[in-house]
Design an enzyme around this catalytic site. Structure first.
Site: not given
Length: 149
Positions: A38-39
């Site tokens: 996600d990051g």
């Protein structure tokens, strides 16, 4: 030209973490892979948006927000899944099938699971140090989105 420089900058930024990632990507749970994925995806999206040209931060934020939504990630999932290796497909499937405690508030469960699968794949490739492959897949997915419009 600017896009190539940006992509090299992303690769350099993410590659510097390769030395501190001392675990095998296969040792992480699908949700842990999605967490880091996600990051990493966020960095690619923000770079993609800023590459479009200087704009008010609010506009860039709105554009980024659209690309990180589960619905959009699910579309990317479908546009790249036929381009994946068997190993990548297995990671994507494991991420998609992972049972999450949280319930999505702005997406249906199917979209949310596909988005989690995409994030798990990105996390997996990141831990393996395959930044170029992440770049290739995200660009392929984003092209698929622009062809949709």
């Amino acid at each position: 030209m600017k896009e190539t420089i940006m992509n090299k900058n992303i690769q350099a930024l993410l590659a510097c973490n390769k030395e501190i990632l001392n675990h095998k990507a296969t040792e992480y749970s699908p949700l842990a892979l999605a967490y880091i994925g996600d990051g990493v995806y966020e960095i690619f999206v923000r770079t993609y948006v800023i590459n479009k040209g200087n704009a008010p931060v609010n506009k860039m934020h709105k554009a980024s927000r659209e690309l990180v939504r589960a619905e959009t990630q699910a579309k990317i999932y479908h546009s790249i899944e036929k381009q994946l290796t068997e190993e990548e497909t297995n990671v994507l499937r494991r991420g998609r099938n992972a049972k999450s405690i949280s319930v999505p508030k702005n997406a249906d469960m199917t979209q949310y699971r596909h988005a989690t699968g995409l994030e798990a794949l990105i996390g997996y490739l990141y831990i393996k140090g395959e930044i170029e492959r992440i770049n290739e897949l995200i660009n392929l997915g984003l092209m698929g989105l622009s062809n949709e419009v």
